[in-house]
Write a protein that holds these residues in place. Structure first.
Motif, PDB file in Angstrom:
ATOM      1  N   TYR A   1       0.717  -1.175  -0.029  1.00  0.00           N
ATOM      2  CA  TYR A   1       0.013   0.078   0.159  1.00  0.00           C
ATOM      3  C   TYR A   1       0.889   1.100  -0.119  1.00  0.00           C
ATOM      4  O   TYR A   1       0.389   2.281  -0.621  1.00  0.00           O
ATOM      5  N   GLU A   2       2.156   1.152   0.506  1.00  0.00           N
ATOM      6  CA  GLU A   2       2.927   2.315   0.521  1.00  0.00           C
ATOM      7  C   GLU A   2       3.210   2.696  -0.885  1.00  0.00           C
ATOM      8  O   GLU A   2       3.405   3.578  -1.383  1.00  0.00           O
ATOM      9  N   GLY A   3       3.445   1.229  -1.490  1.00  0.00           N
ATOM     10  CA  GLY A   3       3.833   1.356  -3.167  1.00  0.00           C
ATOM     11  C   GLY A   3       2.734   2.045  -3.902  1.00  0.00           C
ATOM     12  O   GLY A   3       3.013   2.863  -4.802  1.00  0.00           O
ATOM     13  N   LEU A   4       1.502   1.851  -3.592  1.00  0.00           N
ATOM     14  CA  LEU A   4       0.322   2.319  -4.294  1.00  0.00           C
ATOM     15  C   LEU A   4       0.367   3.840  -4.030  1.00  0.00           C
ATOM     16  O   LEU A   4      -0.002   4.798  -4.879  1.00  0.00           O
ATOM     17  N   ARG A   5       0.815   4.476  -2.854  1.00  0.00           N
ATOM     18  CA  ARG A   5       0.615   5.983  -2.511  1.00  0.00           C
ATOM     19  C   ARG A   5       1.655   6.669  -3.378  1.00  0.00           C
ATOM     20  O   ARG A   5       1.431   7.482  -3.749  1.00  0.00           O
ATOM     21  N   GLY A   6       2.988   5.816  -3.692  1.00  0.00           N
ATOM     22  CA  GLY A   6       3.788   6.307  -4.410  1.00  0.00           C
ATOM     23  C   GLY A   6       3.248   6.455  -5.959  1.00  0.00           C
ATOM     24  O   GLY A   6       4.091   7.377  -6.550  1.00  0.00           O
ATOM     25  N   ARG A   7       2.455   5.636  -6.294  1.00  0.00           N
ATOM     26  CA  ARG A   7       2.085   5.760  -7.471  1.00  0.00           C
ATOM     27  C   ARG A   7       0.931   6.792  -7.964  1.00  0.00           C
ATOM     28  O   ARG A   7       0.469   7.119  -9.372  1.00  0.00           O
ATOM     29  N   LEU A   8       0.520   7.161  -6.904  1.00  0.00           N
ATOM     30  CA  LEU A   8      -0.796   8.296  -7.055  1.00  0.00           C
ATOM     31  C   LEU A   8      -0.514   9.520  -7.781  1.00  0.00           C
ATOM     32  O   LEU A   8      -1.276  10.068  -8.463  1.00  0.00           O
ATOM     33  N   ALA A   9       0.852  10.125  -7.522  1.00  0.00           N
ATOM     34  CA  ALA A   9       1.060  11.427  -8.324  1.00  0.00           C
ATOM     35  C   ALA A   9       1.024  11.250  -9.668  1.00  0.00           C
ATOM     36  O   ALA A   9       0.730  12.178 -10.315  1.00  0.00           O
ATOM     37  N   GLU A  10       1.618  10.079 -10.311  1.00  0.00           N
ATOM     38  CA  GLU A  10       1.406  10.019 -11.828  1.00  0.00           C
ATOM     39  C   GLU A  10       0.038   9.286 -12.253  1.00  0.00           C
ATOM     40  O   GLU A  10       0.038   9.071 -13.499  1.00  0.00           O
ATOM     41  N   ALA A  11      -0.819   8.918 -11.497  1.00  0.00           N
ATOM     42  CA  ALA A  11      -2.151   8.260 -11.847  1.00  0.00           C
ATOM     43  C   ALA A  11      -2.866   9.073 -12.691  1.00  0.00           C
ATOM     44  O   ALA A  11      -3.027  10.437 -12.623  1.00  0.00           O
ATOM     45  N   ARG A  12      -3.125   8.498 -13.739  1.00  0.00           N
ATOM     46  CA  ARG A  12      -4.292   9.412 -14.715  1.00  0.00           C
ATOM     47  C   ARG A  12      -5.879   9.339 -13.903  1.00  0.00           C
ATOM     48  O   ARG A  12      -6.110   8.337 -13.538  1.00  0.00           O
ATOM     49  N   ILE A  13      -6.637  10.136 -14.223  1.00  0.00           N
ATOM     50  CA  ILE A  13      -7.921  10.370 -13.619  1.00  0.00           C
ATOM     51  C   ILE A  13      -8.865  10.102 -14.740  1.00  0.00           C
ATOM     52  O   ILE A  13      -8.834  10.329 -16.032  1.00  0.00           O
ATOM     53  N   ARG A  14      -9.684   8.868 -14.299  1.00  0.00           N
ATOM     54  CA  ARG A  14     -10.636   8.415 -15.435  1.00  0.00           C
ATOM     55  C   ARG A  14     -12.010   9.282 -15.461  1.00  0.00           C
ATOM     56  O   ARG A  14     -12.582   9.467 -16.243  1.00  0.00           O
ATOM     57  N   ALA A  15     -12.360   9.748 -14.027  1.00  0.00           N
ATOM     58  CA  ALA A  15     -13.417  10.466 -14.200  1.00  0.00           C
ATOM     59  C   ALA A  15     -13.267  11.501 -13.004  1.00  0.00           C
ATOM     60  O   ALA A  15     -12.714  11.110 -11.885  1.00  0.00           O
ATOM     61  N   ALA A  16     -14.074  12.629 -13.057  1.00  0.00           N
ATOM     62  CA  ALA A  16     -13.901  13.789 -12.109  1.00  0.00           C
ATOM     63  C   ALA A  16     -15.268  14.756 -11.929  1.00  0.00           C
ATOM     64  O   ALA A  16     -15.200  15.614 -12.281  1.00  0.00           O
ATOM     65  N   PRO A  17     -16.170  14.061 -11.439  1.00  0.00           N
ATOM     66  CA  PRO A  17     -17.423  14.679 -11.429  1.00  0.00           C
ATOM     67  C   PRO A  17     -17.238  15.506  -9.890  1.00  0.00           C
ATOM     68  O   PRO A  17     -16.718  14.978  -8.948  1.00  0.00           O
ATOM     69  N   THR A  18     -17.917  16.523  -9.837  1.00  0.00           N
ATOM     70  CA  THR A  18     -18.095  17.197  -8.720  1.00  0.00           C
ATOM     71  C   THR A  18     -19.509  17.168  -8.257  1.00  0.00           C
ATOM     72  O   THR A  18     -20.388  17.466  -9.033  1.00  0.00           O
ATOM     73  N   LEU A  19     -19.751  16.901  -6.728  1.00  0.00           N
ATOM     74  CA  LEU A  19     -21.046  16.532  -6.469  1.00  0.00           C
ATOM     75  C   LEU A  19     -21.316  18.052  -5.815  1.00  0.00           C
ATOM     76  O   LEU A  19     -20.648  18.655  -4.927  1.00  0.00           O
TER      77      LEU A  19
END
Lengths: 290, 247
Positions: A26-44
């Motif tokens: 899970y620490e590794g996952l956190r490291g990948r977040l900065a480069e992650a592409r966003i698939r959807a970004a609705p605002t509620l």
């Protein structure tokens, strides 16, 4: 990415029912977040039927762009809604507040993590443990029309339960699926002697967020609490609007580890599941027990 | 602190009911064998009395509207309205849309012993043990509370899918305000102690005698311990008093 048993610890610390946890994963996952592409970004922006499908390996980021707003969350297995959030048991394992590395556990029979919180900007980064109360309380379920009415809330406001029920109805699912939800960004203090759980004004600020990693394909229901940040009672909320909430879903960060981890003791699920792999609806006792 | 909803409560009615307990008529009595589950229907205006036999043993109790089991106990609402404790005059609340009391505790004979921890018998929010917990700690699969509740529901024509949140009776626990984690102590109950619930509408109850016994043995020691469990007395009384109705 497989699980290396040398990396596994019991989590969370201090829990009487701690369970195996591969923290480096899970620490590794956190490291990948900065480069992650966003698939959807609705605002509620309004209370309503907000349901989001998140595939296994993706992450959902829930962010507050304009200040504190309590966000109620209910989650279930997209392919089998009977496998849904089990807050009562989760509380025994995780405690009554979520933070980074808390897992959201599903019902019997599989009893496995549905999602894992991999980021929480409120608790560990800025505030830490606080004697006055903590955020992300897990025992929601009181946001009902009756409770709103008895609290003197203004009419024509969609309560959390109504928002969830509407989201389920849109998918042809009954409201009776609903159980307790978790209350993101809600601050709660506990009175030890009486065991009363008191809602306090949220300390979350603009930009605060949580990130949840999907362990399986899940459907996440989100409801904007009409209590906004928990600072005002219902009878003082006439004309007060909820604050917006940004929801982002990343692309796939990694293949989830799956559950159980190799070697983890696990019951015989055939005692509970039917031929379709879902929990049997036959009114019979568990076979084969003394 | 946010002001909570203010639900009406007719204390005089329940005090009067509790005072009349000696005049109630027992209409059903059964002893549930140690370590098993049981299910029964209780009509509106009757009480369910759960009696410790021989020694204390933790119980998990699920509650349903007998006429519509999709209305059941709601622990989130319970915590908000009543808090985490259950004792005399605590109401047990059901799910929306009715969001009404399913039953009300009118008697609780326990005498709590002082403890430095925020623990007390009878809680509203501690789930039921499952084969997962027992596999984790003992690598065995006894009759867990999940299995016992399933057994009790089967007696009522319901399935494991109807197992929902439950209350925990004769289970001494609390939540540590600092850590948010649960803390536990052995039950204060003694032989003959009971808790009595007044049915506000026709109800179904499923009860499990927890294989965790009286809570003396910590989970990490389950594997090396022969945890004693005890039978349970189930009694139903006709009060002769009709419920007030809700709202």
């Amino acid at each position: 990415m497989g699980t290396d048993r040398d990396r596994i610890t019991l989590h969370p610390p201090g829990s009487a029912h701690a369970r195996e946890f591969d923290k480096p994963f899970y620490e590794g996952l956190r490291g990948r977040l900065a480069e992650a592409r966003i698939r959807a970004a609705p605002t509620l922006r309004e209370p309503g039927a907000h349901a989001h499908d998140v595939q296994a390996g993706e992450a959902m980021i829930i962010r507050l762009p304009e200040g504190a707003q309590i966000v109620n969350l209910f989650v279930f297995n997209s392919a089998d809604p009977d496998e849904r959030l089990w807050v009562q048991d989760m509380a025994l394992t995780e405690g009554v507040f979520l933070t980074r590395y808390s897992r959201l556990w599903g019902e019997m029979a599989r009893y496995r993590p549905l999602m894992t919180m991999i980021e929480d900007s409120v608790t560990p980064i800025r505030l830490g443990p606080s004697p006055g109360g903590r955020h992300h309380f897990i025992f929601g379920g009181s946001g009902t029309p009756a409770d709103w009415r008895y609290a003197g809330g203004p009419p024509d406001v969609l309560t959390t339960w109504e928002q969830f029920a509407a989201a389920l109805a849109e998918r042809g699912l009954p409201a009776s699926l609903l159980k307790d939800n978790v209350c993101l960004f809600q601050k709660v203090g506990i009175d030890g002697p009486t065991q009363r759980f008191e809602i306090l004004p949220s300390d979350a600020v603009t930009g605060d967020f949580v990130t949840l990693f999907a362990e399986i394909d899940v459907t996440v229901l989100l409801a904007l609490s009409p209590y906004v940040d928990g600072s005002r009672p219902a009878h003082r909320l006439t004309g007060v609007s909820v604050r917006p909430v940004e929801v982002s879903i990343t692309d796939r960060l990694a293949e989830p580890l799956g559950w159980p981890y190799p070697g983890y003791p696990y019951p015989d699920l055939s005692l509970y599941l039917d031929e379709n792999g879902v929990r049997s609806a036959e009114p019979v006792p568990t076979p084969g027990l003394d | 602190m946010l002001t909570r909803a203010d639900y009406p409560f007719n204390a005089d009615f329940y005090r009067g009911l509790a005072a009349r307990r000696s005049s109630f008529t027992r209409v059903f009595e059964h002893t549930v064998p140690r370590g098993e589950g049981y299910g029964l229907r209780v009509e509106a205006g009757c009480t369910l009395r759960l009696v410790m036999k021989e020694r204390p043993n933790m119980l998990d109790l699920c509650v349903y509207n007998a006429d519509d089991p999709s209305e059941f106990y709601c622990s989130g609402a319970q915590l908000a309205i009543e808090g985490g404790r259950i004792t005399r005059f605590t109401r047990i609340w059901g799910t929306p849309p009715h969001s009404r009391p399913l039953c009300t505790v009118i008697a609780d004979t326990l005498c709590p012993r002082p403890t430095p921890r925020p623990t007390r018998d009878h809680a509203s929010h501690a789930a039921h043990c499952s084969p997962h917990a027992w596999q984790l700690y003992t690598r065995t699969h006894p009759r867990t509370c999940y299995d016992n509740l399933r057994q009790g529901l089967a007696m009522l024509g319901l399935s494991q899918r109807d197992i929902h949140d439950n209350v925990n009776l004769f289970y001494k626990l609390g939540v540590d305000p600092e850590t948010g984690h649960y803390v536990f102590d052995p039950s204060d109950a003694e032989d003959g102690d009971y808790i009595e619930l007044y049915a506000e509408l026709p109800l179904l109850f499923a009860v499990s005698i927890c294989p965790y016994g009286d809570g003396t043995v910590e989970p990490a020691e389950w594997a090396d311990s022969d945890i004693p469990v005890y039978p349970l007395g189930v009694e139903v009384y006709d009060t002769g008093v009709a419920p007030l109705g809700w709202p």
